[in-house]
Design a protein around this motif. Structure first.
Motif, short mmCIF file in Angstrom:
data_model
loop_
_atom_site.label_atom_id
_atom_site.label_comp_id
_atom_site.label_asym_id
_atom_site.label_seq_id
_atom_site.Cartn_x
_atom_site.Cartn_y
_atom_site.Cartn_z
N SER A 4 0.81 -1.21 0.00
CA SER A 4 0.00 0.00 0.00
C SER A 4 0.84 1.26 0.00
O SER A 4 0.36 2.35 -0.30
N SER A 5 2.14 1.16 0.37
CA SER A 5 3.01 2.32 0.39
C SER A 5 3.63 2.61 -0.97
O SER A 5 4.36 3.59 -1.13
N VAL A 6 3.38 1.76 -1.96
CA VAL A 6 3.90 1.98 -3.31
C VAL A 6 3.16 3.17 -3.93
O VAL A 6 1.93 3.18 -4.01
N ILE A 7 3.91 4.19 -4.34
CA ILE A 7 3.26 5.34 -4.96
C ILE A 7 3.47 5.38 -6.47
O ILE A 7 2.70 6.02 -7.19
N LEU A 8 4.52 4.71 -6.96
CA LEU A 8 4.79 4.70 -8.39
C LEU A 8 5.17 3.30 -8.82
O LEU A 8 6.01 2.66 -8.18
N GLU A 9 4.56 2.81 -9.89
CA GLU A 9 4.83 1.46 -10.36
C GLU A 9 4.88 1.45 -11.88
O GLU A 9 4.00 1.98 -12.56
N LEU A 10 5.95 0.85 -12.39
CA LEU A 10 6.14 0.71 -13.84
C LEU A 10 6.12 -0.77 -14.17
O LEU A 10 6.86 -1.56 -13.57
N ASN A 11 5.29 -1.17 -15.14
CA ASN A 11 5.17 -2.57 -15.52
C ASN A 11 5.36 -2.74 -17.02
O ASN A 11 4.79 -1.99 -17.82
N ASN A 12 6.17 -3.76 -17.38
CA ASN A 12 6.36 -4.16 -18.78
C ASN A 12 6.73 -2.99 -19.68
O ASN A 12 6.20 -2.83 -20.78
N ALA A 13 7.65 -2.16 -19.20
CA ALA A 13 8.04 -0.97 -19.96
C ALA A 13 8.94 -1.33 -21.14
O ALA A 13 9.92 -2.07 -20.99
N ASP A 14 8.60 -0.80 -22.30
CA ASP A 14 9.36 -1.01 -23.53
C ASP A 14 9.54 0.37 -24.18
O ASP A 14 8.56 1.01 -24.55
N VAL A 15 10.79 0.83 -24.24
CA VAL A 15 11.08 2.12 -24.87
C VAL A 15 12.00 1.86 -26.05
O VAL A 15 12.97 1.12 -25.95
N ARG A 16 11.65 2.49 -27.17
CA ARG A 16 12.42 2.28 -28.40
C ARG A 16 12.87 3.61 -28.99
O ARG A 16 12.17 4.61 -28.89
N ARG A 17 14.04 3.56 -29.61
CA ARG A 17 14.55 4.71 -30.35
C ARG A 17 15.01 4.23 -31.71
O ARG A 17 15.86 3.34 -31.81
N GLY A 18 14.42 4.81 -32.75
CA GLY A 18 14.73 4.36 -34.10
C GLY A 18 14.36 2.91 -34.32
O GLY A 18 15.02 2.22 -35.10
N GLY A 19 13.32 2.46 -33.63
CA GLY A 19 12.88 1.07 -33.77
C GLY A 19 13.68 0.08 -32.94
O GLY A 19 13.35 -1.11 -32.91
N VAL A 20 14.72 0.55 -32.26
CA VAL A 20 15.56 -0.33 -31.45
C VAL A 20 15.16 -0.21 -29.98
O VAL A 20 15.03 0.90 -29.45
N ARG A 21 14.98 -1.35 -29.33
CA ARG A 21 14.61 -1.33 -27.91
C ARG A 21 15.80 -0.86 -27.07
O ARG A 21 16.88 -1.43 -27.13
N VAL A 22 15.56 0.19 -26.28
CA VAL A 22 16.63 0.73 -25.42
C VAL A 22 16.30 0.56 -23.94
O VAL A 22 17.14 0.84 -23.09
N ALA A 60 6.85 2.65 -25.83
CA ALA A 60 6.23 1.87 -26.90
C ALA A 60 5.20 0.91 -26.31
O ALA A 60 4.22 0.56 -26.96
N ALA A 61 5.43 0.50 -25.07
CA ALA A 61 4.50 -0.38 -24.37
C ALA A 61 4.76 -0.25 -22.88
O ALA A 61 5.79 0.27 -22.46
N GLY A 62 3.81 -0.73 -22.09
CA GLY A 62 3.98 -0.71 -20.65
C GLY A 62 2.99 0.22 -19.97
O GLY A 62 2.35 1.06 -20.61
N GLU A 63 2.88 0.04 -18.66
CA GLU A 63 1.91 0.81 -17.87
C GLU A 63 2.60 1.47 -16.69
O GLU A 63 3.39 0.84 -15.98
N LEU A 64 2.27 2.74 -16.47
CA LEU A 64 2.77 3.49 -15.33
C LEU A 64 1.59 3.84 -14.44
O LEU A 64 0.57 4.37 -14.91
N SER A 65 1.72 3.54 -13.14
CA SER A 65 0.66 3.83 -12.18
C SER A 65 1.19 4.73 -11.08
O SER A 65 2.28 4.50 -10.55
N PHE A 66 0.42 5.77 -10.74
CA PHE A 66 0.77 6.69 -9.67
C PHE A 66 -0.34 6.65 -8.63
O PHE A 66 -1.50 6.92 -8.93
N ARG A 67 0.05 6.25 -7.42
CA ARG A 67 -0.91 6.09 -6.32
C ARG A 67 -2.10 5.23 -6.73
O ARG A 67 -3.26 5.52 -6.42
N GLY A 68 -1.80 4.15 -7.44
CA GLY A 68 -2.81 3.16 -7.80
C GLY A 68 -3.62 3.48 -9.04
O GLY A 68 -4.45 2.67 -9.47
#
Length: 364
Positions: A4-22, A60-68
């Motif tokens: 319950s103390s989690v305020i920020l959560e990142l799940n399955n984050a995929d960031v790409r630059r020029g089509g390349v996963r970074v 490119a993909a993934g979910e960010l949650s702030f305070r749920g």
């Protein structure tokens, strides 16, 4: 801390630059009042992850949650950004006074004048720049400018503070003084912080949780003390300064005590690994002691090796000594110890370390 103390959560984050996963991060959490430090070599993805967490870089993909609550649409992203503040390596200050810069975020939020003045003055004092309030911000020194950037960020009372290597351009005395003030402010306010850094000393000093990155991946995350003493792999071991990283094979295993063959030498370790298994042995330099030949009798350490000093490297307040014991071994000593032992390159010395000082990693 509880979930319950989690305020920020990142799940399955995929960031790409020029089509390349970074960036590829399955899950990362930030808890209330926690200082999370992202560490790794240049190009490992520290800044990319920090900007992703701050919603300043598109995923490119993934979910960010702030305070749920999921931060997805434009309105949610804007609301989230207003709850955070970011300080970069290079101070980004407006061409106005220090006071006006610190007040900028509060003005954008429509803060009443009296409250604005109180919060600006409070944060100018926090970072010891009240005397610079009417100075032109573009004429500040590097350390003063970064203090103004931090005061501006904290003046808005953000829920999360993002710091992207904020001290890397500063000289050591300036960095040390600013670290002192920032540490006090963070602990005093209880703000959650995400900081990127390639400086282990900064991470060890500030972080509650350290995340080691390599090629866009978080390879290990946890309390700094745990990562420093129990690295997950050879890369982490080398990055956190293990000093000695060796490959060997378990020759004998029993009663939680192992004998591991390294080259033509046997090293005793504590562990529970099958006989015949290939392993990596990690030994922190501060856990290796040196003595003159024949003077280690009565030492409780199980491992004693006579070695030749191949290099003595000045490291400021201490010296790094590299040994050839039939295998490479490194230790740290004081200048006084060097003089007392009469250590010179090419000389002979006895190196000792306990079986419990060896961290074993099963070799893939």
């Amino acid at each position: 801390m509880s979930a319950s103390s989690v305020i920020l959560e990142l799940n399955n984050a995929d960031v790409r630059r020029g089509g390349v996963r970074v960036l590829d991060v399955p899950r990362l959490c930030l808890r209330q009042g926690e200082i999370l430090c992202l560490v790794g070599p240049n190009g490992s993805g520290k800044t990319t992850l920090l900007l992703t967490l701050a919603c300043l870089l598109e995923r490119a993909a993934g979910e960010l949650s702030f305070r749920g609550r999921t931060v997805a649409d434009r309105a949610a992203v804007l609301a989230y950004r207003r709850s955070t503040a970011t300080v970069f390596q290079e101070p980004l200050l407006f061409d106005s006074t220090v006071y006006a810069n610190v007040a900028a975020g509060l003005k954008l939020r429509g803060t009443p004048r009296q409250q604005l003045r109180m919060r600006v003055e409070e944060n100018l004092k926090r970072f010891s720049i009240a005397h610079l309030a009417h100075r032109a911000a573009r004429k500040l020194s590097g350390g003063e400018a970064q203090r103004a950037s931090l005061a501006r960020a904290l003046a808005t009372s953000p829920d999360i503070l993002f710091l992207d290597e904020p001290f890397s351009a500063l000289d050591p005395p300036t960095r040390e003084a600013l670290l002192d003030d920032l540490e006090h402010v963070i602990r005093d306010t209880g703000i959650a912080v995400v900081m990127s850094s390639h400086d282990q000393a900064e991470a060890l000093r500030l972080a509650d949780t350290m995340a080691v990155m390599r090629q866009g991946l978080v390879v290990q995350a946890g309390p700094p003390e745990h990562i420093m003493n129990f690295p997950a792999d050879e890369f982490v071991a080398s990055f956190v300064g293990m000093g000695t990283v060796l490959k060997g094979r378990v020759i004998d295993a029993g009663s939680n005590m192992l004998r591991v063959a390294v080259a033509d030498t046997m090293i005793e370790c504590v562990g529970n690994i099958q006989t015949g298994r290939q392993v990596v042995l990690c030994i922190r330099p501060e856990n290796v002691t040196l003595a003159a030949p024949g003077s280690h009798d009565g030492d409780s350490a199980r491992n004693h090796f006579t070695g030749t000093i191949t290099r003595i490297i000045p490291m400021g307040h201490f010296l790094k000594v590299q040994l050839d014991c039939g295998f490479f071994l490194a230790t740290h000593i004081t200048h006084h110890s060097r003089e007392a032992l009469g250590l010179v390159e090419g000389g002979t010395v006895v190196a000792s370390f306990k079986a419990t000082a060896v961290h074993l990693i099963p070799h893939a």
